[in-house]
Every structure is written in C-alpha cells, then in structure tokens.
Write a protein that holds these residues in place. Structure first.
Motif, PDB file in Angstrom:
ATOM      1  N   LEU A 173     -43.537  48.317  34.168  1.00  0.00           N
ATOM      2  CA  LEU A 173     -43.549  47.943  32.756  1.00  0.00           C
ATOM      3  C   LEU A 173     -42.224  48.341  32.139  1.00  0.00           C
ATOM      4  N   VAL A 174     -41.610  47.397  31.451  1.00  0.00           N
ATOM      5  CA  VAL A 174     -40.319  47.601  30.802  1.00  0.00           C
ATOM      6  C   VAL A 174     -40.514  47.449  29.299  1.00  0.00           C
ATOM      7  N   PHE A 175     -40.064  48.449  28.566  1.00  0.00           N
ATOM      8  CA  PHE A 175     -40.186  48.432  27.115  1.00  0.00           C
ATOM      9  C   PHE A 175     -38.845  48.693  26.458  1.00  0.00           C
ATOM     10  N   ALA A 176     -38.702  48.201  25.239  1.00  0.00           N
ATOM     11  CA  ALA A 176     -37.602  48.599  24.367  1.00  0.00           C
ATOM     12  C   ALA A 176     -37.989  49.951  23.782  1.00  0.00           C
ATOM     13  N   ASN A 177     -37.003  50.761  23.432  1.00  0.00           N
ATOM     14  CA  ASN A 177     -37.357  52.068  22.868  1.00  0.00           C
ATOM     15  C   ASN A 177     -37.564  52.018  21.351  1.00  0.00           C
ATOM     16  N   LYS A 178     -37.482  50.804  20.780  1.00  0.00           N
ATOM     17  CA  LYS A 178     -37.760  50.629  19.351  1.00  0.00           C
ATOM     18  C   LYS A 178     -38.708  49.442  19.191  1.00  0.00           C
ATOM     19  N   GLU A 179     -39.791  49.659  18.485  1.00  0.00           N
ATOM     20  CA  GLU A 179     -40.752  48.598  18.182  1.00  0.00           C
ATOM     21  C   GLU A 179     -41.170  48.743  16.733  1.00  0.00           C
ATOM     22  N   LYS A 180     -41.229  47.641  16.012  1.00  0.00           N
ATOM     23  CA  LYS A 180     -41.622  47.666  14.602  1.00  0.00           C
ATOM     24  C   LYS A 180     -43.135  47.791  14.438  1.00  0.00           C
ATOM     25  N   ALA A 181     -43.891  47.160  15.318  1.00  0.00           N
ATOM     26  CA  ALA A 181     -45.332  47.012  15.122  1.00  0.00           C
ATOM     27  C   ALA A 181     -46.165  48.235  15.524  1.00  0.00           C
ATOM     28  N   PHE A 182     -45.610  49.121  16.354  1.00  0.00           N
ATOM     29  CA  PHE A 182     -46.395  50.250  16.842  1.00  0.00           C
ATOM     30  C   PHE A 182     -45.455  51.323  17.381  1.00  0.00           C
ATOM     31  N   ASP A 183     -46.017  52.470  17.711  1.00  0.00           N
ATOM     32  CA  ASP A 183     -45.241  53.603  18.232  1.00  0.00           C
ATOM     33  C   ASP A 183     -45.080  53.455  19.748  1.00  0.00           C
ATOM     34  N   ILE A 184     -43.949  52.932  20.159  1.00  0.00           N
ATOM     35  CA  ILE A 184     -43.686  52.687  21.573  1.00  0.00           C
ATOM     36  C   ILE A 184     -43.657  53.983  22.370  1.00  0.00           C
ATOM     37  N   HIS A 185     -43.153  55.048  21.767  1.00  0.00           N
ATOM     38  CA  HIS A 185     -43.065  56.323  22.481  1.00  0.00           C
ATOM     39  C   HIS A 185     -44.452  56.862  22.814  1.00  0.00           C
TER      40      HIS A 185
END
Length: 147
Positions: free
Chosen positions: A77-89
């Motif tokens: 799974l690859v994620f950006a470390n910034k997301e507007k809609a939820f807390d990715i961390h």
C-alpha cells in the motif's frame, strides 16, 4: 466518489474484479492487481480472496474502512503523507500495528495523486521513489514465481 458508491460500490467492484482475475488466471501463472484511489481499496479487498498473487494499492483512502481485512498475498500500500479527507498517519499506524505478514505500507511526501503527472499534486521526486518501490515489489513477486 459519490457516483461510484451509488452506482457500483465496493462489493460489486470486488466481485467484478474477482471474475476477471479468475478468467485471467487460466492464461497466466502469476497475477497481480494494482489500483489507484477507489480502485486501490478494491485491490485491497481482492487481496483477501486467495486468488491474487500480489496486490498494490496507491492512495486508497477508503481502506480506512476495511483495516481488518488481512491480505492473503503480498500486498503493498502506497500513500501520500498528506490527505485532506482523513488522518493518513493514523491509518498508516493502524495498518502497521496489525503486523499482517503479507503487508507493506509506504508513504511518500505529497498529497493524493502525487504520482500522477497530470495532477496539480504531482511531486516528481516522490513519484519517482514510489514507482521505483512499486517496480521492485513487482519484480520480487514475479521472480518468486520461478523459484
């Protein structure tokens, strides 16, 4: 997203992709699924069906609704470390704490769409690093089929 959830939905999407996988598995020894955004969540859900050889999901924000799905095949799974809609961390932490044996979770500098050169969120270096990691993951999965 609203159109997808109203007209297709995750369950129907998974059923459709599973049908395609079953058909393609008749022609190919190894088969992986990769998805971006909504499709990343579908790929994640397909990873528990024991018919995929590997799964890659990129910026699958709705995976947060399915953190108890345990992959039965190598999954990246690859994620950006910034997301507007939820807390990715928080999502990344939850997934890492699950310690699923087949799961790798990576996050890269940027926002949703950072690998898409047509997106305003495109980040060349992060895209390069993520795609390099994806390529290494795929090469490893394909090479293991010959062992």
């Amino acid at each position: 997203m609203q159109n997808f959830t109203q007209n297709v939905g995750f369950e129907k999407g998974v059923q459709q992709i599973n049908q395609v996988i079953v058909e393609l598995k008749q022609q190919y020894r190894r088969f992986g699924v990769i998805g971006f955004s909504v499709e990343a969540t579908i790929a994640w859900l397909c990873g528990e069906n024991k018919i995929c050889d590997f799964v890659i999901g990129c910026y699958g924000s709705r995976i947060r609704n399915y953190v108890d799905v345990e992959p039965t095949c190598p999954t990246l799974l690859v994620f950006a470390n910034k997301e507007k809609a939820f807390d990715i961390h928080k999502l990344v932490d939850v997934l890492k704490k699950k310690r699923y044996s087949f799961l790798q979770v990576k996050s890269f500098e940027g926002s949703h769409g950072f690998m898409d050169s047509f997106s305003d969120n495109y980040k060349k270096l992060s895209a390069h690093l993520a795609l390099q990691h994806i390529n290494e993951f795929v090469q490893k999965q394909l090479s293991e089929s010959f062992l």
